[in-house]
Scaffold this motif. Structure first.
Motif, PDB file in Angstrom:
ATOM      1  N   ASN A  85      31.279  44.071  43.442  1.00 32.09           N
ATOM      2  CA  ASN A  85      30.331  44.111  44.546  1.00 32.09           C
ATOM      3  C   ASN A  85      29.354  45.273  44.428  1.00 32.09           C
ATOM      4  O   ASN A  85      28.807  45.712  45.415  1.00 32.09           O
ATOM      5  N   GLY A  86      29.136  45.764  43.200  1.00 33.65           N
ATOM      6  CA  GLY A  86      28.289  46.940  43.040  1.00 33.65           C
ATOM      7  C   GLY A  86      26.868  46.639  42.608  1.00 33.65           C
ATOM      8  O   GLY A  86      25.918  47.199  43.132  1.00 33.65           O
ATOM      9  N   GLY A  87      26.727  45.770  41.616  1.00 35.36           N
ATOM     10  CA  GLY A  87      25.403  45.365  41.170  1.00 35.36           C
ATOM     11  C   GLY A  87      24.690  46.311  40.228  1.00 35.36           C
ATOM     12  O   GLY A  87      23.504  46.146  39.980  1.00 35.36           O
ATOM     13  N   HIS A  88      25.386  47.304  39.689  1.00 36.69           N
ATOM     14  CA  HIS A  88      24.745  48.249  38.770  1.00 36.69           C
ATOM     15  C   HIS A  88      25.430  48.264  37.407  1.00 36.69           C
ATOM     16  O   HIS A  88      25.448  49.288  36.727  1.00 36.69           O
ATOM     17  N   CYS A  89      25.994  47.142  37.028  1.00 32.21           N
ATOM     18  CA  CYS A  89      26.805  47.056  35.806  1.00 32.21           C
ATOM     19  C   CYS A  89      26.054  47.483  34.549  1.00 32.21           C
ATOM     20  O   CYS A  89      26.655  48.053  33.645  1.00 32.21           O
ATOM     21  N   VAL A  90      24.774  47.209  34.475  1.00 35.15           N
ATOM     22  CA  VAL A  90      24.021  47.559  33.271  1.00 35.15           C
ATOM     23  C   VAL A  90      24.054  49.068  33.021  1.00 35.15           C
ATOM     24  O   VAL A  90      23.956  49.518  31.885  1.00 35.15           O
ATOM     25  N   ILE A  91      24.250  49.835  34.083  1.00 31.86           N
ATOM     26  CA  ILE A  91      24.340  51.290  33.947  1.00 31.86           C
ATOM     27  C   ILE A  91      25.796  51.743  33.941  1.00 31.86           C
ATOM     28  O   ILE A  91      26.212  52.535  33.101  1.00 31.86           O
ATOM     29  N   GLY A 120      48.123  33.126  37.436  1.00 26.22           N
ATOM     30  CA  GLY A 120      48.552  31.920  36.719  1.00 26.22           C
ATOM     31  C   GLY A 120      47.545  30.797  36.803  1.00 26.22           C
ATOM     32  O   GLY A 120      47.885  29.625  36.693  1.00 26.22           O
ATOM     33  N   LYS A 121      46.278  31.153  36.991  1.00 27.24           N
ATOM     34  CA  LYS A 121      45.203  30.159  37.093  1.00 27.24           C
ATOM     35  C   LYS A 121      44.203  30.403  35.985  1.00 27.24           C
ATOM     36  O   LYS A 121      43.947  31.527  35.597  1.00 27.24           O
ATOM     37  N   LYS A 122      43.614  29.349  35.509  1.00 26.52           N
ATOM     38  CA  LYS A 122      42.541  29.437  34.523  1.00 26.52           C
ATOM     39  C   LYS A 122      41.446  28.473  34.921  1.00 26.52           C
ATOM     40  O   LYS A 122      41.709  27.411  35.440  1.00 26.52           O
ATOM     41  N   LYS A 123      40.198  28.846  34.676  1.00 29.85           N
ATOM     42  CA  LYS A 123      39.088  27.933  34.885  1.00 29.85           C
ATOM     43  C   LYS A 123      38.021  28.247  33.856  1.00 29.85           C
ATOM     44  O   LYS A 123      37.996  29.320  33.273  1.00 29.85           O
ATOM     45  N   ASP A 124      37.141  27.292  33.633  1.00 26.85           N
ATOM     46  CA  ASP A 124      36.046  27.512  32.702  1.00 26.85           C
ATOM     47  C   ASP A 124      35.035  28.445  33.345  1.00 26.85           C
ATOM     48  O   ASP A 124      34.687  28.297  34.504  1.00 26.85           O
ATOM     49  N   ARG A 125      34.570  29.410  32.563  1.00 26.06           N
ATOM     50  CA  ARG A 125      33.560  30.338  33.052  1.00 26.06           C
ATOM     51  C   ARG A 125      32.410  30.377  32.070  1.00 26.06           C
ATOM     52  O   ARG A 125      32.584  30.227  30.879  1.00 26.06           O
ATOM     53  N   ASP A 126      31.241  30.614  32.574  1.00 28.63           N
ATOM     54  CA  ASP A 126      30.075  30.804  31.738  1.00 28.63           C
ATOM     55  C   ASP A 126      30.068  32.256  31.281  1.00 28.63           C
ATOM     56  O   ASP A 126      29.758  33.162  32.042  1.00 28.63           O
ATOM     57  N   GLU A 127      30.436  32.494  30.035  1.00 30.00           N
ATOM     58  CA  GLU A 127      30.584  33.854  29.519  1.00 30.00           C
ATOM     59  C   GLU A 127      29.253  34.587  29.345  1.00 30.00           C
ATOM     60  O   GLU A 127      29.233  35.761  29.056  1.00 30.00           O
ATOM     61  N   HIS A 128      28.127  33.894  29.511  1.00 29.24           N
ATOM     62  CA  HIS A 128      26.842  34.526  29.255  1.00 29.24           C
ATOM     63  C   HIS A 128      26.050  34.825  30.522  1.00 29.24           C
ATOM     64  O   HIS A 128      24.981  35.374  30.451  1.00 29.24           O
ATOM     65  N   ARG A 129      26.581  34.490  31.675  1.00 28.27           N
ATOM     66  CA  ARG A 129      25.831  34.748  32.895  1.00 28.27           C
ATOM     67  C   ARG A 129      25.833  36.245  33.201  1.00 28.27           C
ATOM     68  O   ARG A 129      26.715  36.976  32.797  1.00 28.27           O
ATOM     69  N   GLU A 130      24.857  36.648  33.900  1.00 28.60           N
ATOM     70  CA  GLU A 130      24.751  38.042  34.323  1.00 28.60           C
ATOM     71  C   GLU A 130      24.814  38.069  35.841  1.00 28.60           C
ATOM     72  O   GLU A 130      24.277  37.205  36.505  1.00 28.60           O
ATOM     73  N   CYS A 131      25.455  39.079  36.397  1.00 28.04           N
ATOM     74  CA  CYS A 131      25.538  39.165  37.850  1.00 28.04           C
ATOM     75  C   CYS A 131      24.643  40.258  38.401  1.00 28.04           C
ATOM     76  O   CYS A 131      24.472  40.368  39.586  1.00 28.04           O
ATOM     77  N   CYS A 132      24.124  41.056  37.540  1.00 26.67           N
ATOM     78  CA  CYS A 132      23.272  42.134  38.038  1.00 26.67           C
ATOM     79  C   CYS A 132      22.193  42.447  36.997  1.00 26.67           C
ATOM     80  O   CYS A 132      22.398  42.305  35.822  1.00 26.67           O
ATOM     81  N   GLU A 133      21.083  42.867  37.495  1.00 28.92           N
ATOM     82  CA  GLU A 133      19.954  43.244  36.638  1.00 28.92           C
ATOM     83  C   GLU A 133      19.431  44.582  37.112  1.00 28.92           C
ATOM     84  O   GLU A 133      19.614  44.966  38.262  1.00 28.92           O
ATOM     85  N   ILE A 134      18.749  45.252  36.249  1.00 28.51           N
ATOM     86  CA  ILE A 134      18.086  46.521  36.648  1.00 28.51           C
ATOM     87  C   ILE A 134      16.727  46.177  37.173  1.00 28.51           C
ATOM     88  O   ILE A 134      16.039  45.368  36.684  1.00 28.51           O
TER      89      ILE A 134
END
Length: 146
Positions: A105-111, A132-146
């Motif tokens: 919940n931070g949004g500053h991951c790039v830093i 004990g759960k698995k699901k398909d995830r998009d490994e290339h999505r980004e959740c935060c930008e500068i």
């Protein structure tokens, strides 16, 4: 670009490397650094000429870290241990762990994240494994930008 261990690295921004590198190495920074995602390799950043290992960075790199606490969310300072505790207290989904711990919940991951990528890419799988759960995830999505 490949790391000395043979793993394909991904490009990281100069601000990412500079935020995690010990200051005595700042004079070696350029715009051409890559991050090594291999958990068995000590190299964190490289550019073909210079490599910086876990010894030259001031931040624990979650999946390269052997001891505890292991960071999962750098913006909110949430560790693996915090997530385990949230599940022990009754969290039954990624969303519930997020609500209890504030993870993601931070949004500053790039830093704040040494990989320069969104922490969610890593913590979701960790939480799902614990639950004990698995699901398909998009490994290339980004959740935060500068």
């Amino acid at each position: 670009m490949k790391c000395v261990c043979g793993t394909d690295g991904w490009k990281v921004k100069k601000i990412t490397v500079g935020s995690h590198l010990n200051p005595e190495y700042w004079h070696l920074l350029s715009d051409d650094f890559y991050f090594c995602p291999n958990s068995e390799c000590d190299v964190v950043y490289f550019d073909g000429k210079v490599t910086f290992t876990t010894k030259e960075v001031k931040t624990k790199v979650f999946f390269k870290e052997k001891g505890s606490p292991k960071p999962l969310c750098y913006c909110k300072h949430v560790t693996e241990e915090d997530v385990i505790e949230a599940i022990r207290k009754g969290a039954k989904s990624v969303k519930e762990v997020e609500e209890i711990t504030g993870i993601g919940n931070g949004g500053h991951c790039v830093i704040t994240n040494p990989s320069g990528r969104c922490c969610k890419l890593y913590y979701e799988g960790f939480i799902e494994n614990l639950l004990g759960k698995k699901k398909d995830r998009d490994e290339h999505r980004e959740c935060c930008e500068i």
